[in-house]
Design an enzyme around this catalytic site. Sequence first.
Site, short mmCIF file in Angstrom:
data_model
loop_
_atom_site.label_atom_id
_atom_site.label_comp_id
_atom_site.label_asym_id
_atom_site.label_seq_id
_atom_site.Cartn_x
_atom_site.Cartn_y
_atom_site.Cartn_z
N LYS A 85 23.54 26.17 15.45
CA LYS A 85 23.02 26.04 16.81
C LYS A 85 23.24 27.33 17.58
O LYS A 85 22.35 27.81 18.30
CB LYS A 85 23.71 24.89 17.54
CG LYS A 85 23.28 24.74 19.01
CD LYS A 85 24.30 23.99 19.85
CE LYS A 85 25.53 24.83 20.10
NZ LYS A 85 26.48 24.20 21.02
N SER A 86 24.43 27.92 17.45
CA SER A 86 24.75 29.13 18.20
C SER A 86 23.80 30.26 17.85
O SER A 86 23.30 30.99 18.72
CB SER A 86 26.19 29.56 17.92
OG SER A 86 27.10 28.57 18.35
N ARG A 122 20.61 31.68 20.39
CA ARG A 122 20.61 33.10 20.75
C ARG A 122 19.33 33.78 20.24
O ARG A 122 18.73 34.59 20.94
CB ARG A 122 21.86 33.79 20.16
CG ARG A 122 23.14 33.51 20.94
CD ARG A 122 24.38 33.91 20.15
NE ARG A 122 25.60 33.84 20.93
CZ ARG A 122 26.24 32.69 21.21
NH1 ARG A 122 25.75 31.53 20.76
NH2 ARG A 122 27.35 32.70 21.93
N GLY A 132 25.26 23.49 26.74
CA GLY A 132 25.85 24.56 27.53
C GLY A 132 25.09 25.86 27.38
O GLY A 132 24.98 26.65 28.32
N SER A 183 34.94 30.09 29.60
CA SER A 183 33.97 30.03 28.51
C SER A 183 33.46 31.42 28.18
O SER A 183 33.07 32.18 29.07
CB SER A 183 32.78 29.14 28.89
OG SER A 183 31.78 29.18 27.89
N SER A 184 33.41 31.73 26.89
CA SER A 184 32.82 32.99 26.45
C SER A 184 31.33 33.03 26.74
O SER A 184 30.72 34.10 26.81
CB SER A 184 33.06 33.19 24.95
OG SER A 184 32.36 32.22 24.19
N GLU A 200 36.11 25.15 19.34
CA GLU A 200 35.16 24.12 18.96
C GLU A 200 35.62 23.35 17.71
O GLU A 200 35.16 22.24 17.45
CB GLU A 200 33.78 24.71 18.73
CG GLU A 200 33.70 25.64 17.54
CD GLU A 200 32.49 26.57 17.60
OE1 GLU A 200 31.63 26.45 16.74
OE2 GLU A 200 32.43 27.40 18.53
N ARG A 254 38.30 17.75 26.18
CA ARG A 254 38.59 17.39 24.79
C ARG A 254 40.07 17.17 24.52
O ARG A 254 40.42 16.36 23.66
CB ARG A 254 38.01 18.46 23.86
CG ARG A 254 36.49 18.38 23.74
CD ARG A 254 35.91 19.45 22.83
NE ARG A 254 34.47 19.23 22.64
CZ ARG A 254 33.65 20.12 22.11
NH1 ARG A 254 34.12 21.29 21.70
NH2 ARG A 254 32.36 19.84 21.96
N LYS A 284 23.10 16.29 18.81
CA LYS A 284 23.16 17.55 19.56
C LYS A 284 23.05 18.75 18.63
O LYS A 284 22.40 19.75 18.95
CB LYS A 284 24.47 17.59 20.35
CG LYS A 284 24.73 18.86 21.13
CD LYS A 284 26.07 18.76 21.83
CE LYS A 284 26.46 20.06 22.51
NZ LYS A 284 25.62 20.37 23.67
#
Length: 421
Positions: free
Chosen positions: A25-26, A30, A93, A167-168, A311, A342, A408
């Site tokens: 997903k990341s 991107r 996010g 958050s990065s 994560e 979390r 997701k």
Amino acid sequence: MTVDPWPAPRAHDPVDVVVSLPGSKSLTNRALVLAAISDGPSVVRRALRSRDTSLMAAALSSLGASVDTSGEDWRVTPGVLAGDAEVDCGLAGTVMRFVPPVAGLSTGTVAFDGDPHMRQRPVGQVLGALASLGIRVEDEGRGSLPFRVHGTGHVRGGTVVVDASGSSQFVSALLLAGARYEHGVDVRHDGKPVPSLPHIDMTVAMLREHDVAVDDADANRWSVAPGPVQALDHLIEPDLSNAAPFLALAALSGGSVTVRDWPRATTQAGDALREILTLMGCEVGFVEEGLRVRGPERLQGIDHDLHDVGELAPAVAALCALAETPSHLRGIAHIRGHETDRLAALATELGALGADVTEHADGLSIRPAPLHGGVFHTYADHRMAHAGVIVAAAVDGVLVEDVDTTAKTFPDFARFWASLL
């Protein structure tokens, strides 16, 4: 509509399976952002098809790009970012944080909103940064959804200071669009250490692949030079963080799981599973098909800093609850701002199944204790669902609430998981 909790399957014997996982997903999201603001058409090959990536494709389409998601390879053609638009962030996010800097390049008003849970996730640092770069933002001072970005077709850019300790993604969001700003963008972090640094490294690496000049020589500073974003096709790697429950299955059952096509070199945070599982007593190594993990006779607890790979914390915490020795997971205060808090959620749900868990400001201590069945709540959080199925594989009678939240990042996860057991 309320759905009955899912009776997640139990692993009664050591497993021996080879699995192919969906794309990252990341990397997919991107790649989509960079494709939408590049200087020509491109293809995102083996794109992850999930709710988060579909929302990103829809968001970029609403801003004028053409994103064809009809095949396994998604074709993206940049377009004129003109007119008003609405963006549904869902629970993504990356959509909430990566798309507003692109929306600043449009010539209309872009309204952002998402699922109720999403209104609790912070985005104020990104919005404040955009305002300081000359973009008009309306959020009524909330620093969260809903908000509006008023584009003028031009962004001044320049130097901006943010506190990215939450958050990065706050940094990555500004870097991704920064080359399209008149003066580029020079992002400086001021605050506690930035979590999940591998995700910023991923962003920088992908920008450089697109021939964007990025200076990250100084700690807590990332500078993107202005200029075109070269069109480039991307081949998406498997999502290594999504591998966590599958490799955990080998660890808890004493069996063997091989994940196909695991890259020998990667910027994905999930690659840290190799070290973590080795510390827990597993045998971990590359084979011809990919990465293979063999579980130990006795699973060991760990004392480990997960700051850069937060994560993975839900899956690792679930494994620690099954270990024979104590564990302490630290450096993860920032995961309180993920899809849910979390740390609190893990302490509550593992504790409800009998685990001996102490919640700290920045982590969890977990001591050996007999576990029992019950309902494991997920809080609309896919990583919590991963934790639930891991425990269920080792404990009779565990029911996972809202397992479909895994869509997701992994469509049809429950069916795929059940097929292994």
